[in-house]
Write a protein that holds these residues in place. Structure first.
Motif, PDB file in Angstrom:
ATOM      1  N   GLU A 115      25.788  51.284   3.193  1.00  0.00           N
ATOM      2  CA  GLU A 115      26.420  51.425   1.881  1.00  0.00           C
ATOM      3  C   GLU A 115      27.179  52.744   1.776  1.00  0.00           C
ATOM      4  O   GLU A 115      28.236  52.813   1.144  1.00  0.00           O
ATOM      5  CB  GLU A 115      25.360  51.368   0.779  1.00  0.00           C
ATOM      6  N   VAL A 116      26.634  53.771   2.418  1.00  0.00           N
ATOM      7  CA  VAL A 116      27.226  55.116   2.290  1.00  0.00           C
ATOM      8  C   VAL A 116      28.471  55.271   3.156  1.00  0.00           C
ATOM      9  O   VAL A 116      29.519  55.711   2.673  1.00  0.00           O
ATOM     10  CB  VAL A 116      26.181  56.196   2.656  1.00  0.00           C
ATOM     11  N   VAL A 117      28.390  54.908   4.442  1.00  0.00           N
ATOM     12  CA  VAL A 117      29.493  55.222   5.367  1.00  0.00           C
ATOM     13  C   VAL A 117      30.363  54.021   5.702  1.00  0.00           C
ATOM     14  O   VAL A 117      31.426  54.187   6.317  1.00  0.00           O
ATOM     15  CB  VAL A 117      28.965  55.869   6.668  1.00  0.00           C
ATOM     16  N   GLY A 118      29.938  52.823   5.366  1.00  0.00           N
ATOM     17  CA  GLY A 118      30.761  51.638   5.599  1.00  0.00           C
ATOM     18  C   GLY A 118      31.174  51.448   7.044  1.00  0.00           C
ATOM     19  O   GLY A 118      30.349  51.484   7.961  1.00  0.00           O
ATOM     20  N   SER A 119      32.471  51.305   7.270  1.00  0.00           N
ATOM     21  CA  SER A 119      32.996  50.984   8.603  1.00  0.00           C
ATOM     22  C   SER A 119      32.960  52.168   9.560  1.00  0.00           C
ATOM     23  O   SER A 119      33.331  52.017  10.731  1.00  0.00           O
ATOM     24  CB  SER A 119      34.434  50.473   8.485  1.00  0.00           C
ATOM     25  N   ARG A 120      32.505  53.319   9.102  1.00  0.00           N
ATOM     26  CA  ARG A 120      32.394  54.467  10.017  1.00  0.00           C
ATOM     27  C   ARG A 120      31.325  54.223  11.083  1.00  0.00           C
ATOM     28  O   ARG A 120      31.284  54.913  12.096  1.00  0.00           O
ATOM     29  CB  ARG A 120      32.043  55.730   9.222  1.00  0.00           C
ATOM     30  N   MET A 121      30.419  53.292  10.835  1.00  0.00           N
ATOM     31  CA  MET A 121      29.338  53.004  11.773  1.00  0.00           C
ATOM     32  C   MET A 121      29.429  51.555  12.239  1.00  0.00           C
ATOM     33  O   MET A 121      29.633  50.651  11.434  1.00  0.00           O
ATOM     34  CB  MET A 121      27.980  53.242  11.106  1.00  0.00           C
ATOM     35  N   LEU A 122      29.290  51.347  13.551  1.00  0.00           N
ATOM     36  CA  LEU A 122      29.304  50.004  14.129  1.00  0.00           C
ATOM     37  C   LEU A 122      27.883  49.606  14.511  1.00  0.00           C
ATOM     38  O   LEU A 122      27.215  50.323  15.261  1.00  0.00           O
ATOM     39  CB  LEU A 122      30.186  49.968  15.369  1.00  0.00           C
ATOM     40  N   ASP A 123      27.426  48.458  14.009  1.00  0.00           N
ATOM     41  CA  ASP A 123      26.143  47.910  14.431  1.00  0.00           C
ATOM     42  C   ASP A 123      26.348  47.085  15.692  1.00  0.00           C
ATOM     43  O   ASP A 123      27.222  46.203  15.735  1.00  0.00           O
ATOM     44  CB  ASP A 123      25.555  47.016  13.337  1.00  0.00           C
ATOM     45  N   VAL A 124      25.543  47.346  16.698  1.00  0.00           N
ATOM     46  CA  VAL A 124      25.579  46.575  17.945  1.00  0.00           C
ATOM     47  C   VAL A 124      24.212  45.935  18.137  1.00  0.00           C
ATOM     48  O   VAL A 124      23.198  46.636  18.188  1.00  0.00           O
ATOM     49  CB  VAL A 124      25.924  47.476  19.148  1.00  0.00           C
ATOM     50  N   VAL A 125      24.170  44.624  18.223  1.00  0.00           N
ATOM     51  CA  VAL A 125      22.904  43.904  18.363  1.00  0.00           C
ATOM     52  C   VAL A 125      22.537  43.806  19.836  1.00  0.00           C
ATOM     53  O   VAL A 125      23.301  43.260  20.647  1.00  0.00           O
ATOM     54  CB  VAL A 125      22.993  42.503  17.729  1.00  0.00           C
ATOM     55  N   TYR A 126      21.365  44.339  20.178  1.00  0.00           N
ATOM     56  CA  TYR A 126      20.916  44.361  21.570  1.00  0.00           C
ATOM     57  C   TYR A 126      20.871  42.964  22.172  1.00  0.00           C
ATOM     58  O   TYR A 126      21.381  42.734  23.277  1.00  0.00           O
ATOM     59  CB  TYR A 126      19.535  45.017  21.653  1.00  0.00           C
ATOM     60  N   GLU A 127      20.258  42.025  21.455  1.00  0.00           N
ATOM     61  CA  GLU A 127      20.103  40.669  21.991  1.00  0.00           C
ATOM     62  C   GLU A 127      21.450  40.018  22.272  1.00  0.00           C
ATOM     63  O   GLU A 127      21.620  39.322  23.290  1.00  0.00           O
ATOM     64  CB  GLU A 127      19.292  39.806  21.013  1.00  0.00           C
ATOM     65  N   ASP A 128      22.427  40.228  21.375  1.00  0.00           N
ATOM     66  CA  ASP A 128      23.764  39.654  21.584  1.00  0.00           C
ATOM     67  C   ASP A 128      24.433  40.271  22.810  1.00  0.00           C
ATOM     68  O   ASP A 128      25.105  39.577  23.588  1.00  0.00           O
ATOM     69  CB  ASP A 128      24.644  39.895  20.354  1.00  0.00           C
ATOM     70  N   THR A 129      24.235  41.557  23.000  1.00  0.00           N
ATOM     71  CA  THR A 129      24.895  42.267  24.094  1.00  0.00           C
ATOM     72  C   THR A 129      24.379  41.812  25.454  1.00  0.00           C
ATOM     73  O   THR A 129      25.162  41.566  26.376  1.00  0.00           O
ATOM     74  CB  THR A 129      24.702  43.787  23.942  1.00  0.00           C
ATOM     75  N   VAL A 130      23.061  41.682  25.590  1.00  0.00           N
ATOM     76  CA  VAL A 130      22.525  41.280  26.891  1.00  0.00           C
ATOM     77  C   VAL A 130      22.751  39.791  27.162  1.00  0.00           C
ATOM     78  O   VAL A 130      22.792  39.367  28.319  1.00  0.00           O
ATOM     79  CB  VAL A 130      21.026  41.623  27.023  1.00  0.00           C
ATOM     80  N   ALA A 131      22.925  39.001  26.094  1.00  0.00           N
ATOM     81  CA  ALA A 131      23.166  37.567  26.283  1.00  0.00           C
ATOM     82  C   ALA A 131      24.602  37.285  26.685  1.00  0.00           C
ATOM     83  O   ALA A 131      24.881  36.349  27.443  1.00  0.00           O
ATOM     84  CB  ALA A 131      22.820  36.806  25.010  1.00  0.00           C
TER      85      ALA A 131
END
Length: 546
Positions: free
Chosen positions: A455-471
């Motif tokens: 909510e505070v920084v919005g698009s300044r931070m990217l979420d990367v999902v571990y399970e999606d990345t290794v799959a």
């Protein structure tokens, strides 16, 4: 541990007011007593011996040195740093004092000071293998594993003992030279068969296919007192090898025993952590962030944050496979910069008071200080990765102080994340991880905080999902590189081919190609994870059907 010298000569003047009641011989006796007390963990008696000697001999460098060692052993790095500063002020050629001062500074994230102290330590041309080993460890903490190994090699040669092969094995593991690391550990165990830390390191080099080493460790554990400081290393190693063999119940029993042993030697104040998280949420609000209109514009830093054992090292390796990015390791500089800019000090990594003060300070000064203090470790590339997971606490401050920095947050399944930490023996961090419910409650607080930071920084931070990345590696790797504003390079898919050192618990594993073996691993242990699962389920982080 030997004393650093005798209490005599110009460096040990008596206290003012006439001849001291204590003789130099008596002082040496008290220091010998202090060393013995420190070695058995009685820091009060050890400190009392030092205080008594310093009352009569305020310039006794031996006493100041012992105060520093007590500070290190008890985790009071600020006191240790002051003590070793006293040592080198009294004797500017005291190589051991400079080496230990460098160790304190690097541990506290004061890298520029560490570099200066390290140079003085090396300039003293030390021959004591213990000093050579400390210098090697400082190089290791500064991220230079090749130079660290050189000093460890000198320590071993000077001692003509395999004692220092333990340090060599650590550096060799970080450098990916696993066969040599194993040889070094075998040399340690030949000389000291019950060396628990060596057994633990051996267990982490690769997956086992039989119970030969496991049985050996069980025999050692059976005769080692349960409250021995090294007992936890053996139990975690036993658990890891049982897990390799698919003996899930036996593995969990060993992990649980190891966690209880470790809990007996570390302190976790959950109320204090809860207060810190509440302060972060109430102080670093969207309104506060919107009001920040200045920061340092350097685009070099890339922060990879999240919980430990969630794939932060994997993501770092994907990023640093790019030719324009280097790894700076897990840096303490941002929290240290917060303390310096807010003019606060604390032996704790972070406090609510520091957060409240820094929120009203100059964000540009915070960013500038962070960049200045990372110069020694950031390399010459256009960008560098700071992969200290716990920097997730400071996401709004990072975004305000360094508006062009990139922040990548790694997300992993809650139970997998919690269990991965629970079964890991950490050095001097993550003390909440040795109890199932404490671990889970910490994770709930962390998830709530990260929801707030979005909510505070919005698009300044990217979420990367571990399970999606290794799959499915490529699309997720491309998303990361695109977020960083870099051109795609195929090397990012071949991160496992990198030769650079890795200084985390994943040092051996990240030499492999991407895999999904760890996804859902908690299910093999499900019947033992009731307390952890219950906390997460009540918080809405686990589906009722899981």
């Amino acid at each position: 541990m030997a004393l650093t010298g005798n209490i005599s000569g110009r460096n040990s003047r008596p206290a003012q007011g006439g001849s001291p009641k204590m003789t130099p011989a008596q002082a040496s006796g008290f220091l010998a007593r202090g060393y013995k007390a420190m070695q058995r963990g009685d820091f009060n008696e050890a400190g009392g011996c030092c205080s008594l000697v310093l009352k009569h001999f305020p310039d006794a460098k031996e006493a100041h040195f012992l105060v520093g060692l007590i500070g290190i052993e008890s985790g009071d790095w600020a006191t240790a740093k002051r003590a070793f500063r006293n040592v080198v002020s009294i004797d500017e050629n005291h190589g051991a004092g400079w080496a230990q001062l460098a160790r304190c500074c690097v541990t506290m994230g004061q890298y520029n000071l560490a570099e200066k102290a390290l140079q003085n330590a090396m300039a003293s041309r030390p021959e004591d293998p213990l000093v050579l080993d400390v210098i090697g460890n400082v190089h290791s903490l500064l991220g230079d594993q090749i130079e660290a190994l050189r000093w460890f090699d000198m320590a071993k040669a000077a001692a003509k003992s395999s004692f220092f092969d333990l340090s060599r094995a650590k550096a060799l593991t970080f450098l990916g030279r696993l066969d040599e690391a194993r040889e070094a550990l075998e040399a340690v165990l030949k000389e000291k068969p019950d060396a628990a830390i060596a057994h633990w390191m051996v267990s982490r080099l690769e997956a086992v296919s039989d119970d030969t080493h496991l049985s050996e460790m069980q025999e050692i554990a059976a005769r080692m007192p349960s409250d021995h400081p090294d007992a936890s290393f053996l139990h975690y190693a036993i658990g890891k090898e049982f897990e390799d063999l698919g003996a899930w119940d036996e593995a969990f029993s060993a992990y649980e025993t190891g966690a209880k042993a470790r809990r007996g030697h570390v302190r976790f104040d959950e109320a204090e952590e809860r207060g810190l998280f509440e302060t972060l949420e109430t102080v670093l609000t969207p309104a506060w962030f919107a009001a920040q209109n200045s920061g340092h514009d350097d685009p070099a830093p890339i922060f990879v944050v999240g919980q430990p054992r969630t794939g932060t090292t994997l993501i770092e390796r994907i990023i640093t496979a790019h030719s324009e990015v280097e790894s700076a390791g897990e840096l303490q500089q941002f929290s240290m910069a917060m303390k310096r800019v807010s003019e606060t000090s604390s032996p704790r990594p972070m406090t609510a008071e520091i957060v409240r003060k820094i929120a009203g300070d100059d964000m540009k000064a915070l960013g500038q200080l962070y960049l200045e203090t990372t110069k020694a470790v950031r390399g010459s590339s256009a960008h560098f990765v700071d992969k200290l997971p716990v920097n997730y606490l400071y996401v709004p401050l990072i975004a305000a102080a360094l508006p062009n920095a990139k922040i990548i947050h790694i997300v992993r399944d809650p139970i997998d994340s919690c269990f991965a930490s629970y079964k890991q023996l950490f050095a001097e961090a993550y003390y909440h991880s040795y109890d199932q419910e404490e671990m889970a409650r910490h994770h709930v607080r962390y998830r709530k905080l990260m929801d707030r930071w979005r909510e505070v920084v919005g698009s300044r931070m990217l979420d990367v999902v571990y399970e999606d990345t290794v799959a499915d590696l490529e699309p997720n790797a491309r998303k990361i590189i695109d977020f960083l504003g870099l051109d795609w390079q195929d090397a990012c898919l071949n991160f496992h081919d990198q030769k650079a050192a890795v200084t985390t618990a994943s040092a051996a594993q990240v030499r492999e190609r991407v895999h999904t073996r760890s996804v859902g691993r908690w299910k093999e242990f499900e019947q033992h994870l009731g307390p952890m699962k219950s906390v997460l389920k009540n918080a809405g982080l686990v589906k009722s059907t899981a």
